[in-house]
Design an enzyme around this catalytic site. Structure first.
Site, PDB file in Angstrom:
ATOM      1  CB  SER A  11      -0.910   0.010   1.228  1.00 28.05           C
ATOM      2  OG  SER A  11      -0.133   0.157   2.413  1.00 28.05           O
ATOM      3  N   GLY A  12       2.147   1.118   0.250  1.00 29.03           N
ATOM      4  CA  GLY A  12       2.981   2.300   0.416  1.00 29.03           C
ATOM      5  C   GLY A  12       3.050   2.753   1.861  1.00 29.03           C
ATOM      6  CB  VAL A  14       5.007   1.651   8.326  1.00 30.55           C
ATOM      7  CG1 VAL A  14       3.798   1.697   9.256  1.00 30.55           C
ATOM      8  CG2 VAL A  14       6.199   1.004   9.024  1.00 30.55           C
ATOM      9  CG  ASP A  15       0.666  -1.235   9.406  1.00 29.55           C
ATOM     10  OD1 ASP A  15       1.547  -1.241  10.285  1.00 29.55           O
ATOM     11  OD2 ASP A  15      -0.415  -0.631   9.528  1.00 29.55           O
ATOM     12  CG  MET A  35      -4.203  -3.895  -5.209  1.00 32.25           C
ATOM     13  SD  MET A  35      -5.279  -4.588  -3.904  1.00 32.25           S
ATOM     14  CE  MET A  35      -4.097  -4.743  -2.563  1.00 32.25           C
ATOM     15  CB  CYS A  99     -12.415  -1.778   0.311  1.00 31.79           C
ATOM     16  SG  CYS A  99     -10.834  -1.665  -0.557  1.00 31.79           S
ATOM     17  CB  CYS A 196      -9.139   4.437   1.021  1.00 31.54           C
ATOM     18  SG  CYS A 196     -10.496   3.557   0.217  1.00 31.54           S
TER      19      CYS A 196
END
Length: 378
Positions: A11-12, A14-15, A35, A99, A196
């Site tokens: 996702s870009g 940290v997780d 994505m 989502c 989001c």
């Protein structure tokens, strides 16, 4: 290069970065996939390009390939159109749940398989385990403050069998520390918040692009008009912000909260007091229930439930109807239970599944409020 066995949704943030790091360090053959779920609407508020660059940088740092897929049309059809329809009907939907079901654990999973992978992995805080009967269970994360099982309750046996949650046993503080020690570019990146596709922008302004303003009266539960609203669908039960109600003659100088919405009459009902009896309910009914295991534990049972994220689980009694819907009675009154949101059931740390809340026995739902024409203005 050998085909990746697991594709990590990058996702870009940290997780997902640390999820990829942990899998790579375990020796798992992995690749990343970024994505794009929302097409840039020209507002300048979409962070997708920044997130894409960060995802590329992390995969470069880890030495793994990265793939790209555009799911924006699937997101629009599977998530956003439902989101708009629910708001137009006066309900408050949860797009994160949809989502996960429609995009991340459906189209992303299909894309991973097209790339030759057997599994997908994400940076969600949740765990997967086997029960005594060999069925897969969705469990709360070790970090209860970050647990995301609430948003994952629509997953079933097939999705869980193909999914890995590498952060399920970690604390968020340890995730940050591990990212820093590995010099990942996202180690100090701020977590994304909110819906989001709205990002940091004003929610009402965004929704107004799709649902035109329809001003109407703000009234007390006994029908007195005390203000005007820009549209009932901009508000949700229990909301305090954005009402713009000043001092009202005959009432205390105290905050006002949304306690009811009448979409047909275009009336927003408000009351004072954070625990106003007008927004309390004990009973709710749901739409069709999704069970993680594929079936309910019984037709009639006790468990705990959440009616919103970051809520302490509440004791309740559940009756499963023949049509798959639920009738739920809580042991104690609940505040601002909101139709359109998700009821998620738990047995200890095990997420049993969830359903969309249809109705409650809150006073303004269980009886018709006074018609505005019958009550003089304050």
């Amino acid at each position: 290069m050998a085909t990746a066995r697991t594709i990590v949704g990058m996702s870009g943030g940290v997780d997902s970065s640390v999820a990829a790091l942990r899998l790579r360090e375990s020796g798992e053959p992995i690749a990343g996939l970024f994505m794009q779920n929302w097409a840039d609407d020209g507002s300048g508020d979409c962070r997708a390009e920044d997130d894409r660059r960060d995802a590329v940088a992390v995969c470069g740092r880890l030495g793994i390939p990265i793939h790209f897929r555009d799911f924006s049309s699937e997101y629009w059809a599977g998530v956003f159109e439902h989101f708009l329809a629910e708001y137009a009907a006066g309900r408050t939907p949860n797009p994160d749940v949809l989502c996960n079901r429609e995009v991340k654990f459906k189209h992303f999973l299909d894309a991973a398989r097209d790339l030759g992978a057997q599994f997908i992995a994400t940076g969600h805080y949740a765990r997967i385990a086997l029960d005594d009967a060999g069925r897969l269970q969705l469990l709360r994360a070790a970090d209860r403050g970050k647990d995301q099982s609430y948003f994952l309750h629509q997953l079933g046996q097939a999705q869980l069998a193909a999914t890995r949650f590498p952060l399920g046993d970690m604390l968020k503080s340890d995730v940050r520390a591990l990212a820093a020690s590995a010099a990942l570019p996202t180690a100090a990146k701020k977590d994304s918040t909110g819906i989001c596709f709205i990002g940091e922008r004003d929610f009402r302004e965004f929704l107004g692009r799709y649902l035109p303003a329809r001003p109407g009266a703000i009234r007390t539960p006994d029908g007195r008009e005390i203000g005007q609203h820009p549209g009932v669908f901009y508000f949700t039960l229990g909301q305090r912000e954005g009402l713009n109600i000043g001092g009202v003659r005959g009432f205390a100088q105290a905050p006002w909260y949304v306690v009811g919405k009448d979409v047909q009459r275009n009336v927003l009902y408000v009351d004072q007091g954070i625990d106003s009896p007008w927004m309390m309910s004990t009973v709710l009914d749901t739409e069709a229930m999704h069970w993680v295991s594929g079936a309910p534990p019984a037709a009639d049972f006790e468990c705990t439930a959440q009616t919103r994220y970051r809520q302490e689980a509440q004791a309740c009694h559940v009756q499963v109807r023949d049509n798959g819907t639920l009738h739920v009675r809580f042991h104690a009154p609940q505040r601002a239970v909101t139709p359109g949101q998700s009821l998620v059931l738990y047995d200890g740390d095990v997420c049993l599944g969830g359903a969309v809340i249809a109705t409650t026995d809150a006073p303004l739902e269980s009886r018709a409020p006074p018609h505005p024409k019958d009550v003089p203005a304050a």
